[in-house]
Design an enzyme around this catalytic site. Structure first.
Site, PDB file in Angstrom:
ATOM      1  N   ASP A  89       0.850  -1.198   0.000  1.00 40.90           N
ATOM      2  CA  ASP A  89       0.000   0.000   0.000  1.00 40.90           C
ATOM      3  C   ASP A  89       0.881   1.243   0.000  1.00 40.90           C
ATOM      4  O   ASP A  89       2.065   1.191   0.364  1.00 40.90           O
ATOM      5  CB  ASP A  89      -0.951   0.020   1.202  1.00 40.90           C
ATOM      6  CG  ASP A  89      -0.244   0.069   2.546  1.00 40.90           C
ATOM      7  OD1 ASP A  89       0.834  -0.561   2.676  1.00 40.90           O
ATOM      8  OD2 ASP A  89      -0.743   0.728   3.469  1.00 40.90           O
ATOM      9  N   GLU A 153       0.179  -0.942   5.767  1.00 37.02           N
ATOM     10  CA  GLU A 153       1.259  -0.363   6.562  1.00 37.02           C
ATOM     11  C   GLU A 153       1.072   1.132   6.778  1.00 37.02           C
ATOM     12  O   GLU A 153       1.323   1.653   7.865  1.00 37.02           O
ATOM     13  CB  GLU A 153       2.618  -0.626   5.885  1.00 37.02           C
ATOM     14  CG  GLU A 153       3.819  -0.461   6.831  1.00 37.02           C
ATOM     15  CD  GLU A 153       4.405   0.958   6.836  1.00 37.02           C
ATOM     16  OE1 GLU A 153       5.231   1.234   7.735  1.00 37.02           O
ATOM     17  OE2 GLU A 153       4.054   1.782   5.975  1.00 37.02           O
TER      18      GLU A 153
END
Lengths: 453, 453
Positions: A89, A153
């Site tokens: 991400d 994250e």
């Protein structure tokens, strides 16, 4: 050895970059719910790329949140196992108008790749996978390798801890390898041996039940923005110390030996100021800049909003004001404890003229990696070969909360083999990675595996 | 006398209301460019109605913006002249779904006229014109009367000051009469004798030249939102006093007589707090709520923004933070001087870790009408006759910048003979005016002219 790797990279670079670009083009922004489908698309692309790089198997696995990519190659059940952690991400790309090229359309310019995720963490994790590919294709891999790539994250890895608890056997390894940190400089290679923890809150201040006319009510009714500013201004004192009672209780003083080492890191404060265009720096009294941004806690307002923010001037006494605030913590400060202390403090200084709500958003513990760890020493050798210098062991100011979770849940230490540079502008417009670093990174990781036994 | 006026109103009311409704049906919304033609139509309708009411002449005159209606009746060049100011533009009617009847199709319901402009200011200015009509038709007018109706009051009267400067001779008068304010209540008649002034600024704080990673820089680089909050929090002290040096220099202490009068205004603080849903009020120490929101200056942040304001949690040390802030001023405080003092102060407390820019946005002077003014006393008598009680002299917290402009440009004092009620919901859905107030208003204005010599 290095020459052969270089040759492999040169021959395969066009394909490699096209693979990396295919990942970057998927706007896997975990903070925005509208990118839900992109998360799955990015995870699937990664699984495919892991297989193509030489993994025996690769899966997209469900988690409580975004899917997790898991892949592995077993060379010998008795050999050591390296678990490579990364995240697919990325941060939102705003403000878009400051980008020189499209954030999700990678462009090569002046020897750099420019795009959101070019470094953090698509670029860096790609270095890991391409080193793995080289070792597999050339029959040089002597350790088992597992990959776990998560998609949350940048929003605090809310689902990864649960996933680790459920899949302890699957994730069993001797060491975790992560490329998601940065070096002091391209000519000043370094390995990160410590990370700060993090606590993050949203503070919402509600005054009157509707926006009021500032002429009819101004002066008689508390303004929630004024109150929010007042409270925020009380969190840090004139010496740069955080005033929350108990905040420093578990903070370990930086050992003198470490302070001496930090003092020897080549650091040009004038250049540092010039690079970010500020006339003066500010931080905790009694500590140097490098200590302040790595070994000491900090408090930042990450965002604030309230009232009229359009063009021109509207005279209004607004109903509400909100701020997103965070603390970087140092090892031994427990983020749960700090989260509570902070919320208690804000409520204790809130006047009864307004309603104040403090919502903890996420948190993570700090981390320390001992330089005596065999995997650390292998990483050190890898950097030395690739960059021509023994890397410095330094603590960094950022947080990867999951690193300390790995230690707590899986009982595995992590080596932080990060290749970022400050100028890579992660989380900012015009994120980039120099192609030269990309190549040396692959070399360093290959050398890590050659030296890790 | 009152009986005769009542009789006149009763006999002529159907016609009068049809005239008022013809004005209301023209949606003269100055804030919306698509109503450009309606502005002219409304101005023309007013000119016609002024002639029908007895004016010698009436014109639609050009201005830098929407046209201005001017009309006059001269009874004796040596007699006193009253200049009636009003505005024919109205606020937008949104949100439309909250109206019980169409905003531009007036309806009489429960003894009220319901429509946008029923009070502000078509209804109130119509009261002025119908009182004038009564006096003309009954040969009772002993003063010359001029009318100036503008079409930009709701957007800050941008063209009126220029018009006044160009037409000083045409606008020459002994006093200006305005019906555009409100009373404390239908059974608590009052005249507005003071208005607050206004100064408005935008403060922009720039730290680093781009958004930074709060982990890598947090603790070592000043955060512009933290700094902005710090500066804003310094503007008002714990006693609710504004700390800008020199800010109170020209503030006149509220005279004890006025404070005594304010103390006698029926005011339920518990009800006031409940209406806006706050547990406690805050304001300058040593003053009551009604003093704080009318006779004392105030400082409000009207809007603030900076950093990440989306969903979730982004850890960022932002480059910039901005606030829109304003002060309500009291009579004798010069908004130009205050504007400069404030900017100087903010710059003086700005740390050298950031760049701070203070931009003045707009301003207006406060206003006081002395209760010894003959026209004020005539208005007082008018209210007393019409409402059966001597009206209270009260200062209001809002600002009507044009009133002080009249004083500065034309050198004429204004008497604020407003008949509004809080329940008339001006600027809101379901604006209305009670028919009873409409009738009493006409009586009060007729009595004003009978007593103004």
């Amino acid at each position: 050895m290095i020459m052969e790797i270089k040759k492999y990279i040169t021959e395969n670079e066009p394909r490699m970059l096209e693979e990396l670009f295919s990942l970057i083009r998927i706007p896997s922004i975990s903070a925005k719910p509208e990118h839900h489908d992109d998360m799955l698309a990015c995870a699937r692309r990664w699984a495919q790329l892991l297989l193509e790089a030489g993994a025996d198997e690769a899966f997209v696995m469900p988690s409580a949140g975004n899917p997790i990519v898991f892949g592995q190659k077993t060379v010998d059940p008795k050999a050591k196992t390296v678990l490579v952690y990364a995240h697919y991400d990325v941060m939102p790309a705003e403000p878009l108008e400051l980008w020189k090229s499209q954030p999700f359309e990678p462009e090569i310019r002046d020897g750099h790749i420019w795009a959101r995720g070019a470094d953090d963490d698509k670029g860096q994790s790609f270095i890991q996978v391409k080193a793995f590919e080289y070792l597999v294709k050339n029959n040089l891999l002597n350790t088992n390798v597992k990959f776990i790539f998560e998609g949350e994250e940048e929003i605090g890895s809310p689902s990864l801890e649960g996933f680790c608890r459920e899949h302890k056997e699957l994730l069993k390894a001797d060491v975790i390898l992560v490329s998601d940190t940065s070096m002091l400089g391209a000519d000043l290679p370094s390995l990160t041996t410590g990370l700060r923890g993090l606590a993050y809150w949203e503070i919402e201040v509600t005054g009157p039940n509707r926006d009021l006319h500032s002429g009819h009510f101004g002066g008689a009714v508390a303004n929630p923005i004024n109150v929010l500013c007042q409270m925020i201004s009380q969190v840090v004192d004139a010496d740069g110390r955080i005033t929350v009672p108990g905040f420093y209780d578990d903070v370990e003083e930086v050992p003198q030996a470490e302070r001496d080492m930090i003092a020897h890191i080549p650091f040009d404060e004038e250049k540092y100021k010039k690079a970010i265009d500020v006339k003066a720096l500010f931080g905790e009294k009694g500590y140097s800049t490098l200590e302040r941004n790595s070994c000491r806690p900090s408090f930042d307002v990450c965002g604030i909003w309230g009232g009229y923010t359009g063009e021109g001037s509207k005279t209004v006494l607004p109903s509400k004001a909100t701020a997103k605030v965070s603390c970087r913590l140092v090892p031994h400060q427990d983020h749960h404890k700090i989260s509570q202390l902070f919320a208690d403090y804000i409520l204790s200084i809130a006047p009864d003229t307004v309603k104040v709500k403090v919502t903890p958003m996420h948190g993570g513990q700090g981390y320390v990696c001992p330089i005596t760890l065999p995997a650390y020493q292998a990483a050190e050798k890898g950097f030395e070969k690739a960059f021509g210098k023994k890397p410095l062991a330094v603590r960094r100011g950022g947080s990867i909360p999951i690193i300390s979770t790995f230690e707590q849940v899986l009982g595995i230490k992590t080596v932080l083999m990060g290749f970022g540079l400050e100028s890579n502008a992660i989380h900012s417009p015009n994120e980039n990675i120099p192609l030269d670093i990309f190549r040396r990174g692959i070399e360093a990781v290959v050398e890590f595996y050659m030296n890790y036994k």
